[in-house]
Design a protein around this motif. Structure first.
Motif, PDB file in Angstrom:
ATOM      1  N   LYS A 144       0.853  -1.194   0.000  1.00 23.31           N
ATOM      2  CA  LYS A 144       0.000   0.000   0.000  1.00 23.31           C
ATOM      3  C   LYS A 144       0.887   1.242   0.000  1.00 23.31           C
ATOM      4  N   VAL A 145       0.521   2.227  -0.798  1.00 27.72           N
ATOM      5  CA  VAL A 145       1.322   3.444  -0.900  1.00 27.72           C
ATOM      6  C   VAL A 145       0.425   4.686  -0.892  1.00 27.72           C
ATOM      7  N   LYS A 146       1.046   5.817  -0.552  1.00 25.88           N
ATOM      8  CA  LYS A 146       0.320   7.095  -0.530  1.00 25.88           C
ATOM      9  C   LYS A 146       1.163   8.142  -1.237  1.00 25.88           C
ATOM     10  N   ALA A 147       0.481   9.042  -1.937  1.00 27.20           N
ATOM     11  CA  ALA A 147       1.191  10.082  -2.692  1.00 27.20           C
ATOM     12  C   ALA A 147       1.859  11.068  -1.735  1.00 27.20           C
ATOM     13  N   VAL A 148       3.092  11.467  -2.082  1.00 27.72           N
ATOM     14  CA  VAL A 148       3.780  12.542  -1.364  1.00 27.72           C
ATOM     15  C   VAL A 148       3.757  13.754  -2.289  1.00 27.72           C
ATOM     16  N   TRP A 149       2.987  14.761  -1.889  1.00 28.06           N
ATOM     17  CA  TRP A 149       2.751  15.909  -2.768  1.00 28.06           C
ATOM     18  C   TRP A 149       3.856  16.948  -2.635  1.00 28.06           C
ATOM     19  N   GLU A 150       4.139  17.586  -3.747  1.00 28.94           N
ATOM     20  CA  GLU A 150       4.996  18.769  -3.756  1.00 28.94           C
ATOM     21  C   GLU A 150       4.298  19.847  -2.925  1.00 28.94           C
ATOM     22  N   GLU A 151       5.076  20.765  -2.331  1.00 27.55           N
ATOM     23  CA  GLU A 151       4.460  21.889  -1.606  1.00 27.55           C
ATOM     24  C   GLU A 151       3.538  22.645  -2.550  1.00 27.55           C
ATOM     25  N   ALA A 152       2.407  23.125  -2.007  1.00 22.81           N
ATOM     26  CA  ALA A 152       1.372  23.743  -2.844  1.00 22.81           C
ATOM     27  C   ALA A 152       1.936  24.858  -3.717  1.00 22.81           C
ATOM     28  N   SER A 153       2.822  25.672  -3.158  1.00 23.50           N
ATOM     29  CA  SER A 153       3.339  26.832  -3.892  1.00 23.50           C
ATOM     30  C   SER A 153       4.238  26.414  -5.057  1.00 23.50           C
ATOM     31  N   ARG A 154       4.726  25.191  -5.020  1.00 19.50           N
ATOM     32  CA  ARG A 154       5.663  24.754  -6.054  1.00 19.50           C
ATOM     33  C   ARG A 154       5.015  23.852  -7.112  1.00 19.50           C
ATOM     34  N   ARG A 155       3.719  23.569  -6.927  1.00 19.07           N
ATOM     35  CA  ARG A 155       3.056  22.698  -7.909  1.00 19.07           C
ATOM     36  C   ARG A 155       2.824  23.448  -9.212  1.00 19.07           C
ATOM     37  N   GLN A 156       2.952  22.714 -10.304  1.00 17.37           N
ATOM     38  CA  GLN A 156       2.891  23.352 -11.622  1.00 17.37           C
ATOM     39  C   GLN A 156       1.766  22.853 -12.509  1.00 17.37           C
ATOM     40  N   GLY A 157       0.937  21.938 -12.000  1.00 18.15           N
ATOM     41  CA  GLY A 157      -0.041  21.326 -12.884  1.00 18.15           C
ATOM     42  C   GLY A 157       0.626  20.278 -13.737  1.00 18.15           C
ATOM     43  N   SER A 158       1.323  19.348 -13.061  1.00 23.32           N
ATOM     44  CA  SER A 158       2.086  18.303 -13.760  1.00 23.32           C
ATOM     45  C   SER A 158       1.991  17.019 -12.947  1.00 23.32           C
ATOM     46  N   ILE A 159       2.236  15.905 -13.624  1.00 27.39           N
ATOM     47  CA  ILE A 159       2.230  14.623 -12.914  1.00 27.39           C
ATOM     48  C   ILE A 159       3.317  14.611 -11.832  1.00 27.39           C
ATOM     49  N   THR A 160       4.322  15.490 -11.992  1.00 28.30           N
ATOM     50  CA  THR A 160       5.389  15.554 -10.986  1.00 28.30           C
ATOM     51  C   THR A 160       5.002  16.419  -9.780  1.00 28.30           C
ATOM     52  N   ASP A 161       3.747  16.934  -9.762  1.00 30.83           N
ATOM     53  CA  ASP A 161       3.258  17.570  -8.534  1.00 30.83           C
ATOM     54  C   ASP A 161       3.131  16.532  -7.417  1.00 30.83           C
ATOM     55  N   ILE A 162       3.030  15.274  -7.795  1.00 26.06           N
ATOM     56  CA  ILE A 162       3.269  14.189  -6.830  1.00 26.06           C
ATOM     57  C   ILE A 162       4.754  13.857  -6.965  1.00 26.06           C
ATOM     58  N   ARG A 163       5.503  14.021  -5.845  1.00 28.49           N
ATOM     59  CA  ARG A 163       6.947  13.739  -5.926  1.00 28.49           C
ATOM     60  C   ARG A 163       7.182  12.258  -6.140  1.00 28.49           C
ATOM     61  N   HIS A 164       6.492  11.476  -5.343  1.00 22.55           N
ATOM     62  CA  HIS A 164       6.592  10.014  -5.422  1.00 22.55           C
ATOM     63  C   HIS A 164       5.526   9.447  -4.512  1.00 22.55           C
ATOM     64  N   TRP A 165       5.461   8.146  -4.413  1.00 25.07           N
ATOM     65  CA  TRP A 165       4.516   7.469  -3.521  1.00 25.07           C
ATOM     66  C   TRP A 165       5.333   6.718  -2.470  1.00 25.07           C
ATOM     67  N   LYS A 166       4.900   6.825  -1.208  1.00 24.92           N
ATOM     68  CA  LYS A 166       5.662   6.181  -0.134  1.00 24.92           C
ATOM     69  C   LYS A 166       4.812   5.091   0.530  1.00 24.92           C
ATOM     70  N   PRO A 167       5.478   4.160   1.210  1.00 31.23           N
ATOM     71  CA  PRO A 167       4.723   3.091   1.888  1.00 31.23           C
ATOM     72  C   PRO A 167       3.738   3.698   2.888  1.00 31.23           C
ATOM     73  N   TRP A 168       2.608   3.047   3.024  1.00 36.57           N
ATOM     74  CA  TRP A 168       1.533   3.626   3.821  1.00 36.57           C
ATOM     75  C   TRP A 168       0.716   2.499   4.434  1.00 36.57           C
ATOM     76  N   LYS A 169       0.318   2.695   5.695  1.00 37.40           N
ATOM     77  CA  LYS A 169      -0.554   1.706   6.356  1.00 37.40           C
ATOM     78  C   LYS A 169      -1.904   2.341   6.614  1.00 37.40           C
ATOM     79  N   GLU A 170      -2.959   1.621   6.263  1.00 34.82           N
ATOM     80  CA  GLU A 170      -4.308   2.127   6.488  1.00 34.82           C
ATOM     81  C   GLU A 170      -4.549   2.239   7.992  1.00 34.82           C
ATOM     82  N   GLU A 171      -5.143   3.366   8.434  1.00 33.03           N
ATOM     83  CA  GLU A 171      -5.315   3.562   9.883  1.00 33.03           C
ATOM     84  C   GLU A 171      -6.660   3.013  10.348  1.00 33.03           C
TER      85      GLU A 171
END
Lengths: 171, 385
Positions: A144-171
């Protein structure tokens, strides 16, 4: 007729033949630049990425939620019906540990490309992205993974606005 | 349906870098195929050219560029392209030229010269990824193969060691091919110890970049019976395209290839492919692809192809010889020419002319297959005597 042919055409050259000028070559470096229109569906997808959300399109006829979003359903061959927000979590369907660039130059740190099935979209609906904040040997199919988002001010409207996906456990 | 035959085949050596231009390579292969058929260019009614991305050669409209060497000037000529699937798609194009009844003799020429593209021909593949949703991530061609191989291995619990047997087999078979670029006597450990490019893919799991050309002459039944001592008939053809949203389908199984194979089996009247096909030349740009394709071709159960390989069933003298030519892994991979090389191999094998590569037991029917585009096109021909 292979058994009857003794001489096969085609002359092999070695790299040194080029380097030492044994054969003549002509070089050309094309300058080709493009500006692609994102289109109707993907423009909205990019706008929502900039806002920190993932969006899909639904088709009522086949009852699928499609990501990446598209304005027509290629199976039903009719317009899709509505926008649907999906989660920024998902499951690794497959991954690689890539050590080389496209020109086979070695990378210092391996890249971890993956197909990630996005929660909230129909089963099997995946996107290509990268994994991060995880040791390569700890990645597994089904993780299971969760998106790690770029800081809002640095997002450009690109698929790279998600930096990567990191391991994640459902709470 | 009108019967169509292959009556001649030719090819150049496959090399990393050829001195000849693509036009010269095309001419060499085309001339050899015509000579083998005992025909001249004036006997040819139409020409089909197959070549993959223009970007390799850096020449736009490559069909026109290659046309003189392919015998295509002043004739009905077309160039077809379905990525890596092109080499088996080109004879399918010739098949419907002839099956339509409009043409009697068609020359098919496939060429690729990848060495022109610098610094590495893989650069020509970067534009296959979606320009907006994927290319910003910096993908390269190895990614999709590595992602597919991992999915395939994991779903079936297959090991890299089992898959490496394919590379060992094909490179060894290629030692007997006079045109081969990478024939070698290797061990599974050699493959596993080669440089890791993109796990699970190592260098020796991958076919090389190559220059080369291949050609066949195809005829209608009445011309074939008049001119050829041993025509090899095109008994079935099939092709199929799946979604370009490749992250939306499960990569572990090539469903599109099953559809293409079923189309070809249906046309050939084949009910039990495993018993009725005697030689297989599936597309093997990576070693796992041979296994993936054997399953898509319904020649074994899903997940079973690795076992067949380890047990020696797919060796040249095994029960189901697979890539007796040496395949792309051994002979080389000039994209479109590599696919047509497989058709040439069936022609030679079925006529008993394959020399040191000859599959024993007088095989009467073979299948060649290629694969490509964004990993979602399958092209299949079935040939028999």
């Amino acid at each position: 007729m292979t058994v009857n042919i003794k001489q096969w055409p085609g002359t092999a050259l070695a790299t040194r033949d080029l380097e030492q000028g044994h054969v003549l070559t002509v070089k050309y470096k094309p300058r080709a630049e493009y500006a692609w229109d994102a289109g109707v569906a993907i423009a909205r997808y990019l706008e929502e990425l900039k806002a920190g959300r993932l969006i899909a399109r639904s088709c009522k006829q086949c009852d699928r939620i499609l990501i990446p979003p598209r304005m027509f359903c290629e199976e039903c061959f009719r317009p899709t019906d509505s926008w649907v927000y999906v989660e920024d979590t998902g499951t690794v369907n497959t991954f690689s540990i890539c050590h080389v660039r496209w020109d086979v130059v070695r990378l210092d740190q391996p890249q971890l490309p993956a197909v990630i099935h996005v929660d909230g979209a129909s089963p099997g609906m995946g996107i290509l992205h990268l994994l991060g904040e995880v040791a390569p040997e700890e990645v597994y199919i089904g993780m299971k993974v969760k998106a790690v988002w770029e800081e809002a001010s640095r997002r450009q409207g690109s698929i790279t606005d998600i930096r990567h996906w990191k391991p994640w456990k459902e709470e | 349906m009108a019967k169509v035959a292959v009556v001649g085949a030719g090819m150049t050596r496959f090399v990393r870098r050829a001195q000849e231009t693509g036009r010269e390579l095309s001419w060499q292969a085309a001339k050899m195929a015509l000579d083998a058929a005992g025909l001249r260019l004036k006997d040819v009614d139409a020409v089909v050219i197959g070549s993959a991305p223009d970007a390799f050669d850096g020449v736009h409209m490559k069909g026109e560029y290659l046309a003189d060497g392919s015998g295509g000037w002043c004739k009905p000529t077309l160039r077809c392209y379905v990525g890596g699937g092109t080499g088996v798609f080109a004879p399918i194009q010739a098949w419907y030229h002839i099956a339509s009844g409009r043409f009697d003799t068609v020359l098919v020429v496939c060429e690729e010269k990848m060495s022109s593209c610098h610094p590495h021909p893989q650069g020509a593949f970067l534009t296959i990824f979606d320009h907006t949703t994927e290319r910003a991530l910096g993908p390269n061609l190895l990614w999709i193969f590595a992602l597919e191989m991992n999915r395939y291995m994991t779903v079936h619990g297959i090991t890299k060691r089992e898959i490496a047997e394919v590379a060992v087999k094909n490179k060894r078979n290629a030692l007997d091919h006079p045109c081969a670029q990478l024939g070698a006597n290797l061990t599974v450990d050699d493959v596993l110890a080669s440089e890791e490019l993109a796990w699970p893919v190592n260098r020796l799991d991958v076919s090389p970049a190559s220059d080369g050309a291949a050609a066949v002459v195809m005829c209608s039944e009445h011309v074939a019976k008049r001119t050829s001592p041993q025509p090899v008939w095109l008994e079935g053809v099939g092709w199929h395209l799946d979604t370009a949203y490749w992250t939306n389908r499960d990569l572990y199984y090539p469903q599109y290839l099953e559809y293409a194979a079923r189309m070809a089996y249906d046309m050939a009247g084949i009910k039990e492919p495993r018993k009725e096909i005697h030689i297989v030349e599936p597309y093997d740009p990576f070693d796992y692809k041979e296994l993936h394709h054997l399953e898509g071709l319904l020649l074994c159960k899903r997940g079973e192809a690795a076992r067949l390989t380890v047990d020696g069933v797919t060796q040249r003298d095994g029960d189901l010889p697979v890539c007796p030519s040496g395949g792309l892994l051994g002979v080389g991979n000039p994209i479109a020419a590599a696919g047509l090389m497989k058709v040439c191999e069936l022609f030679w094998q079925l006529r008993g002319e394959a020399g040191k590569r000859q599959v024993p037991g007088m095989p009467r029917r073979g299948l060649a297959q290629a694969w490509g585009d964004l990993m979602q096109v399958g092209t299949v021909v079935i040939m028999g005597i």
